[in-house]
Motif scaffolding. Structure first.
Motif, PDB file in Angstrom:
ATOM      1  N   ILE A  53      46.417  48.777  48.645  1.00  0.00           N
ATOM      2  CA  ILE A  53      45.655  48.156  49.734  1.00  0.00           C
ATOM      3  C   ILE A  53      46.439  48.245  51.048  1.00  0.00           C
ATOM      4  N   ILE A  54      47.726  47.917  51.008  1.00  0.00           N
ATOM      5  CA  ILE A  54      48.545  47.953  52.216  1.00  0.00           C
ATOM      6  C   ILE A  54      48.658  49.369  52.764  1.00  0.00           C
ATOM      7  N   SER A  55      48.902  50.341  51.891  1.00  0.00           N
ATOM      8  CA  SER A  55      49.060  51.718  52.354  1.00  0.00           C
ATOM      9  C   SER A  55      47.750  52.270  52.900  1.00  0.00           C
ATOM     10  N   THR A  56      46.633  51.906  52.275  1.00  0.00           N
ATOM     11  CA  THR A  56      45.331  52.349  52.778  1.00  0.00           C
ATOM     12  C   THR A  56      45.052  51.755  54.151  1.00  0.00           C
ATOM     13  N   LEU A  57      45.332  50.474  54.317  1.00  0.00           N
ATOM     14  CA  LEU A  57      45.160  49.830  55.617  1.00  0.00           C
ATOM     15  C   LEU A  57      46.091  50.445  56.656  1.00  0.00           C
ATOM     16  N   SER A  58      47.310  50.775  56.265  1.00  0.00           N
ATOM     17  CA  SER A  58      48.271  51.382  57.182  1.00  0.00           C
ATOM     18  C   SER A  58      47.773  52.727  57.690  1.00  0.00           C
ATOM     19  N   ILE A  59      47.143  53.495  56.816  1.00  0.00           N
ATOM     20  CA  ILE A  59      46.597  54.788  57.239  1.00  0.00           C
ATOM     21  C   ILE A  59      45.484  54.581  58.264  1.00  0.00           C
ATOM     22  N   LEU A  60      44.659  53.554  58.072  1.00  0.00           N
ATOM     23  CA  LEU A  60      43.620  53.247  59.060  1.00  0.00           C
ATOM     24  C   LEU A  60      44.233  52.886  60.401  1.00  0.00           C
ATOM     25  N   PHE A  61      45.348  52.171  60.385  1.00  0.00           N
ATOM     26  CA  PHE A  61      46.041  51.846  61.635  1.00  0.00           C
ATOM     27  C   PHE A  61      46.622  53.105  62.264  1.00  0.00           C
ATOM     28  N   LEU A  62      47.172  53.999  61.449  1.00  0.00           N
ATOM     29  CA  LEU A  62      47.706  55.258  61.980  1.00  0.00           C
ATOM     30  C   LEU A  62      46.610  56.093  62.625  1.00  0.00           C
ATOM     31  N   LEU A  63      45.424  56.056  62.035  1.00  0.00           N
ATOM     32  CA  LEU A  63      44.292  56.829  62.550  1.00  0.00           C
ATOM     33  C   LEU A  63      43.622  56.154  63.736  1.00  0.00           C
ATOM     34  N   ARG A  64      44.084  54.939  64.073  1.00  0.00           N
ATOM     35  CA  ARG A  64      43.509  54.158  65.175  1.00  0.00           C
ATOM     36  C   ARG A  64      42.008  53.938  64.959  1.00  0.00           C
ATOM     37  N   ASP A  65      41.639  53.651  63.733  1.00  0.00           N
ATOM     38  CA  ASP A  65      40.238  53.428  63.404  1.00  0.00           C
ATOM     39  C   ASP A  65      39.729  52.180  64.129  1.00  0.00           C
ATOM     40  N   LEU A  91      51.781  42.585  55.095  1.00  0.00           N
ATOM     41  CA  LEU A  91      50.562  42.449  55.898  1.00  0.00           C
ATOM     42  C   LEU A  91      50.817  41.591  57.127  1.00  0.00           C
ATOM     43  N   LEU A  92      51.557  40.504  56.968  1.00  0.00           N
ATOM     44  CA  LEU A  92      51.863  39.630  58.100  1.00  0.00           C
ATOM     45  C   LEU A  92      52.723  40.351  59.134  1.00  0.00           C
ATOM     46  N   ILE A  93      53.682  41.160  58.668  1.00  0.00           N
ATOM     47  CA  ILE A  93      54.517  41.937  59.594  1.00  0.00           C
ATOM     48  C   ILE A  93      53.654  42.905  60.391  1.00  0.00           C
ATOM     49  N   LEU A  94      52.782  43.619  59.692  1.00  0.00           N
ATOM     50  CA  LEU A  94      51.908  44.589  60.353  1.00  0.00           C
ATOM     51  C   LEU A  94      51.029  43.938  61.404  1.00  0.00           C
ATOM     52  N   VAL A  95      50.357  42.863  61.026  1.00  0.00           N
ATOM     53  CA  VAL A  95      49.414  42.210  61.942  1.00  0.00           C
ATOM     54  C   VAL A  95      50.151  41.516  63.086  1.00  0.00           C
ATOM     55  N   SER A  96      51.269  40.863  62.786  1.00  0.00           N
ATOM     56  CA  SER A  96      52.008  40.133  63.818  1.00  0.00           C
ATOM     57  C   SER A  96      52.584  41.076  64.876  1.00  0.00           C
ATOM     58  N   LEU A  97      53.244  42.140  64.433  1.00  0.00           N
ATOM     59  CA  LEU A  97      53.828  43.086  65.390  1.00  0.00           C
ATOM     60  C   LEU A  97      52.745  43.801  66.192  1.00  0.00           C
ATOM     61  N   ASP A  98      51.636  44.131  65.535  1.00  0.00           N
ATOM     62  CA  ASP A  98      50.532  44.770  66.250  1.00  0.00           C
ATOM     63  C   ASP A  98      49.955  43.822  67.300  1.00  0.00           C
ATOM     64  N   GLY A  99      49.852  42.544  66.954  1.00  0.00           N
ATOM     65  CA  GLY A  99      49.373  41.562  67.921  1.00  0.00           C
ATOM     66  C   GLY A  99      50.310  41.406  69.107  1.00  0.00           C
ATOM     67  N   VAL A 229      54.753  51.555  65.404  1.00  0.00           N
ATOM     68  CA  VAL A 229      55.976  50.876  64.933  1.00  0.00           C
ATOM     69  C   VAL A 229      55.664  49.777  63.919  1.00  0.00           C
ATOM     70  N   PRO A 230      54.636  48.924  64.140  1.00  0.00           N
ATOM     71  CA  PRO A 230      54.344  47.883  63.134  1.00  0.00           C
ATOM     72  C   PRO A 230      54.056  48.438  61.746  1.00  0.00           C
ATOM     73  N   ILE A 231      53.420  49.598  61.682  1.00  0.00           N
ATOM     74  CA  ILE A 231      53.061  50.187  60.386  1.00  0.00           C
ATOM     75  C   ILE A 231      54.316  50.531  59.602  1.00  0.00           C
ATOM     76  N   TYR A 232      55.236  51.222  60.254  1.00  0.00           N
ATOM     77  CA  TYR A 232      56.439  51.670  59.553  1.00  0.00           C
ATOM     78  C   TYR A 232      57.419  50.521  59.306  1.00  0.00           C
ATOM     79  N   CYS A 233      57.429  49.538  60.178  1.00  0.00           N
ATOM     80  CA  CYS A 233      58.242  48.346  59.910  1.00  0.00           C
ATOM     81  C   CYS A 233      57.746  47.649  58.651  1.00  0.00           C
TER      82      CYS A 233
END
Length: 281
Positions: A53-65, A91-99, A229-233
């Motif tokens: 789930i996390i990796s699939t969501l990360s790919i969507l973030f990479l694609l800027r969906d 998930l919290l790291i990804l969303v927090s850094l992106d925010g 950066v949030p994705i890879y962190c």
């Protein structure tokens, strides 16, 4: 190959994957880990589902969906069912850094007005998330956070014990020349697999091959843009807690840094190249 239609198709597959897993849960067709409360869906382990789930969501973030934030809710809901603290933290790291990056851009580009609007939207989103958590009645004890921190050991020792890294602590010499990664996990009386991608890879293969691997990863991700950066962190920090190097999506995310880090002009250039190749054929 890596043109916009290909990337759009990849995004569609990722969204379908998340929706299918959500539908399987809602239809009560998924499985639970050894009859416990830990949901694993169509996978053989709750952590496998969580990382999928996390990796699939990360790919969507990479694609800027454009629908990626909607799928954050889908991903968060499924991860909560797995009771995987590592995946929840990722998930919290990804969303927090992106925010934080979005807030910085709002302050730089729009001044006070855009910043207020962004904070208001963020607050509304937070309220909605809290309401959802209250509705689905999550038992936070299932994440075993208090159990991991409630004894007299240090935080580091608790981490070593919880991730089955004791053999590396007791026999650190294998970090130099490698222990070897085989089908059987038992070594020096420890029967459980080491639950850490980075530590286990270094321990299994030695510091020199591991350094070559890290150098290769660096060459792929060194030119990523700020919004990546949030994705890879999230992915790389979470890899300290679980064995993700056996998952193809882990390496796919690393390789996608070369594609998704390009400007839009690069995609247009690739499209033109493919058109010319089709004409020549």
């Amino acid at each position: 190959m890596y043109n916009k239609p290909w990337l759009n198709a990849l995004g569609l597959v990722c969204k379908m994957n998340l929706l299918i897993q959500l539908a399987i849960y809602l239809l009560h067709k998924g499985s639970y880990w050894e009859g416990t409360y830990r949901y694993m869906g169509t996978y053989t382990d709750p952590n496998q589902l969580g990382f999928a789930i996390i990796s699939t969501l990360s790919i969507l973030f990479l694609l800027r969906d454009k629908w990626k934030y909607l799928f954050v809710l889908v991903a968060g809901f499924i991860i909560l069912q797995t009771s995987s603290s590592g995946m929840l933290i990722a998930l919290l790291i990804l969303v927090s850094l992106d925010g934080m990056i979005m807030l910085k851009r709002a302050m730089d580009n729009g001044g006070i007005s855009y910043t207020v609007v962004f904070i208001t939207i963020l607050g509304i989103g937070g309220v909605i998330a809290l309401i959802m958590l209250d509705v689905i009645h999550i038992d936070w004890d299932h994440f075993r956070v208090s159990d991991k921190l409630s004894n007299n050991n240090s935080v580091l020792q608790n981490f070593i014990n919880d991730r089955a890294l004791n053999v590396a602590q007791e026999h650190p010499e294998y970090f130099l020349f490698g222990y070897g990664e085989g089908f059987q996990f038992p070594r020096y009386g420890h029967s459980e697999e080491m639950h850490s991608t980075w530590i286990s890879l270094c321990y299994y293969y030695g510091v020199l091959p591991f350094s070559i691997l890290i150098a290769w990863i660096y060459t792929n991700v060194r030119r990523i843009k700020l919004d990546m950066v949030p994705i890879y962190c999230a992915i790389f920090l979470e890899a300290f807690t679980l064995v993700n190097h056996r998952q193809a999506s882990f390496w796919m995310i690393i390789l996608l840094a070369n594609v998704c880090g390009q400007d839009d002009s690069a995609y247009e250039y690739n499209d033109e190249l493919e058109i010319e190749e089709n004409k020549s054929v």
